[in-house]
Each structure stands twice: as C-alpha cells, then as structure tokens.
Scaffold this active site. Structure first.
Site, PDB file in Angstrom:
ATOM      1  CG  ASP A  92      39.048 -24.349  -8.497  1.00  0.00           C
ATOM      2  OD1 ASP A  92      39.146 -24.521  -7.268  1.00  0.00           O
ATOM      3  OD2 ASP A  92      39.733 -23.510  -9.122  1.00  0.00           O
ATOM      4  CG  HIS A 104      37.130 -21.210  -5.196  1.00  0.00           C
ATOM      5  ND1 HIS A 104      38.219 -21.277  -6.027  1.00  0.00           N
ATOM      6  CD2 HIS A 104      36.045 -21.339  -6.010  1.00  0.00           C
ATOM      7  CE1 HIS A 104      37.814 -21.432  -7.284  1.00  0.00           C
ATOM      8  NE2 HIS A 104      36.484 -21.476  -7.293  1.00  0.00           N
ATOM      9  CG  ASP A 164      39.242 -24.180  -0.804  1.00  0.00           C
ATOM     10  OD1 ASP A 164      39.149 -23.029  -1.257  1.00  0.00           O
ATOM     11  OD2 ASP A 164      39.578 -25.167  -1.500  1.00  0.00           O
ATOM     12  CG  ASP A 204      34.042 -22.404  -9.550  1.00  0.00           C
ATOM     13  OD1 ASP A 204      33.296 -22.498 -10.550  1.00  0.00           O
ATOM     14  OD2 ASP A 204      35.108 -21.754  -9.548  1.00  0.00           O
ATOM     15  CB  CYS A 257      43.158 -24.910  -4.551  1.00  0.00           C
ATOM     16  SG  CYS A 257      42.308 -23.692  -3.546  1.00  0.00           S
TER      17      CYS A 257
END
Length: 412
Positions: A160, A293, A295, A244, A397
């Site tokens: 992150d 995010h 991913d 992020d 992550c």
C-alpha cells in the site's frame, strides 16, 4: 586542485565507474567527493566503499523474485470509524470499527494471523527469496497535526505504501489519516537500501485536512457511489495529491493505475510527471462502488496475461484484447460468509504473489483458483493466510517485491 562532483542517478555500479575513470586519468592518488586540495594520503572514496549492484530492481509483477518485504500484524490498531474508513468499507463492518476504533485487533485472531504470516515468510525463504520485515510499532498511539487527530493502523501491507519502479522506492502519500505515520515502520529498511545505491523518493505528504475529503459524498449507498464513480467523483477530492501504491500495477514500461477512493487524479499526474517519458501510465476504471487498490480487481501475472475480476469489469478491457493479451476471469472466491473480513473483500483470492512466470503463491483454501493456475501451466505454492486476509490483504498486499531478476521491457 582536482574537483570531483558525483551525480548519483540510479545505481548498478555507476559510481564505481566514476572512480575507475579517475584512477585511469590520475593514478591511484587520493580521491575526495568535494572540492579540496589534491592529497595522496587518505582517499575518502574508494571502489570498496561503493555498491557494485543495487539491491532494488523490479520492473513488473512476474520476474523471478529475489527479495521481498513482508508486513507485520504486531502493533496493528483498528482504525476509527472516520469518513474515509466508511468510504472504503461495507456498512456491515461499521459496528466493529465504531466499537474497536483505536484499540488492537482481536487478540486471538491477530495471533493466528501473525503465525500465518510467519509461515508465509518461511515458505518464501524455502523458495530462495530473501525476506525483510518492517519495524514493530505500536499503532494505538494517538497523534495530532494542525488538521486532525488520529491513531494509527498497521504496517501489515507494504504494497500500500511502497511502490518499486526499477531501482527506485517511492513512498506513497496515502489518504487515510490513520496511515499518516505508517512510513516510520519502513524507514530503517529504506535507508539501508538507499545507502546501498537505491533511489528513494517521498511523494508530497498530504495535509489530510477536511478539504481533501468530499463532505457530501454518500457513504452508505453503493448504488449512488457506483453512479458517482462513473462520473469521476470519489470521496477524495483534488485538493492535493494522494495515492496508495497498491492502486498501481506494473508491466515494464507500462504502468496501470485506477482513480480510487484513496488515489486521486492529482496523485496520478504527480506520478506521471515524476516517471517521465520512460514509462506509459494508463488509467483504468472498473464497475466498483468502493474502488481501493487494483490488485484484487486487475492482477497482471505474466507478460500479456492478466486476471480480471468478473464482478468488477474493466471498462478498458478491449485495449488489452487488441494488444493480444490473454484476459482470464478467475472463479468466484470460496471464503465462507461468516469469516471476519473487516477490510478487503473475498476477492483477495486473486491477490496472489508471482515468484516467477511459472510459480505462484496462492491461498490453499481456494482450490478452484489453484486449478485455474494449473491449467495455465503455473505451479501453485499453497499457503493459508485466511486469518491474515481479515486485515485487508492477500499475498500481493502483504508483500512488496524489492528485487526481481529482470530488465525494463515493453509488453504492451
């Protein structure tokens, strides 16, 4: 008098090359890195003191992984039920944040999660990967700036906050107030990499004043948020840059990013200007009311190979089809509904870590996605981090790859 001015632009032995050139021109007499009288007694700069190889080198998500940072559960604190937390979480979890905000996560759950991440570290070491960890920090401590008061969150998700592009580590200007001082857990590691030759950039730190957040943004109705996202309106405003690192996905010279609840267009533009003409930055968007995010929505697992979340279709998917990429839609997650998932979603099942093009670390409980990888000719290394998933992250992550064995190439 001999003046030597060294310009550090990256690594890979360039400083050593400067020293060798000086020696060829002037012999082995002393070398100083600042203007001074030429002396033959004590050299202040020598080949032995300079890094021959930069420890930081990563251009994509799939080259052979050699060194990685893995996050920590220890010291984690539940964030308060602030507006930015509401904007990125399901209303079903709000009672938990309201009750536990500022306190440690449930002890027994955190204990199991820590054991699972320790086991992940052991597996990575067994696969030949060097594993580094952030410093333990007590994130329950309360801090105050001129604009807000908050406690912290954790150092669990290095993906992150740290984006590695080539031989450069970029610290992200994250948008959650609970993450304002998260960088402190990683500074000892970053300074070590910097001393060994890596580039180190800290993006402009946001004030996180009220102007960064849309005070009239609907926080509890996903249908309204979906409509607003389609219009380009999110909880974070364009008051100042924020992003992020986990909203970026690397594929060599092409880097893909989404405008999300924590990454704004100013942050994306800052990154575009910072990286320059060497890279192509592509903005993607998805049918997602709470984008945060990329991913667990769009995961590149190899050259021309990407996992695309079927529940959050990519609006620019034709761009990949026309480029000859293979788009894979992973099977639905198998995580049971009663499993605590305070942050993140069940689609952490596709949040995997590639060790190379033919090896992937994935959840041992997600047997259907493992079968999908096997059909693709990719060997699965199953690890159970289901309790660690509750903190909001999968394998991608929980890690940041520091070094992969590869060079900068174009795949798009």
């Amino acid at each position: 008098m001999l003046n030597i001015r060294v310009f550090k632009d990256g690594c890979h032995g360039r400083l050593s090359f400067v020293v060798k050139m000086v020696k060829q021109l002037h012999g082995t007499c002393g070398i100083r890195s600042v203007s001074t009288e030429w002396q033959t007694k004590s050299a202040t700069l020598s080949e032995e003191d300079l890094p021959e190889k930069c420890p930081v080198n990563s251009h994509n998500e799939w080259d052979t992984l050699e060194e990685v940072i893995v996050g920590r559960v220890e010291g984690a604190a539940v964030p308060h039920l602030s507006a930015e937390v509401k904007a990125n979480t399901s209303h079903k979890t709000w009672d938990f944040f309201d009750k536990m905000g500022g306190k440690p996560f449930p002890m027994e759950h955190a204990k199991v999660a820590a054991m699972q991440i320790d086991e992940l570290c052991n597996v990575l070491k067994h696969e030949g990967v060097i594993v580094r960890r952030p410093e333990p920090i007590d994130f329950t401590q309360v801090y105050q700036t001129p604009d807000f008061t908050s406690s912290g969150l954790y150092s669990a998700m290095p993906r992150d906050i740290l984006l590695v592009v080539g031989d450069e580590i970029i610290e992200s200007p994250m948008a959650w107030r609970s993450r304002f001082f998260e960088y402190r857990a990683y500074r000892p590691l970053i300074k070590e990499y910097f001393r060994q030759g890596a580039k180190w950039t800290t993006a402009p730190k946001p004030l996180m004043s009220d102007e960064l957040y849309d005070q009239e943004y609907p926080l509890s109705k996903d249908d309204q948020r979906q409509q607003l996202a389609a219009q380009g309106r999110f909880f974070t405003t364009e008051f100042e840059p924020c992003f992020d690192a986990a909203d970026f996905m690397r594929a060599g010279k092409d880097i893909f990013v989404q405008r999300s609840q924590v990454t704004n267009y100013m942050g994306i533009e800052w990154m575009r200007r910072h990286l320059g003409d060497k890279y192509n930055l592509h903005i993607l968007s998805f049918k997602d009311p709470r984008p945060m995010h990329i991913d667990a929505t769009f995961t590149i697992i190899g050259p021309g190979l990407v996992l695309s979340n079927p529940e959050r279709p990519c609006h620019q998917i034709d761009m990949f089809n026309k480029a000859g990429w293979k788009v894979i839609f992973p099977p639905s997650p198998l995580m049971p509904d009663d499993h605590p998932l305070w942050l993140g979603s069940k689609w952490l099942s596709m949040n995997v870590l590639m060790l190379d093009e033919k090896r992937v670390v994935c959840d041992k409980n997600e047997v259907t996605i493992m079968k999908m990888f096997e059909k693709l000719g990719i060997a699965c290394i199953p690890v159970d981090i289901r309790f660690a998933n509750s903190f909001g992250g999968g394998f991608h992550c929980w890690t940041t790859d520091i070094r992969r064995r590869g060079t900068l190439e174009s795949y798009f």
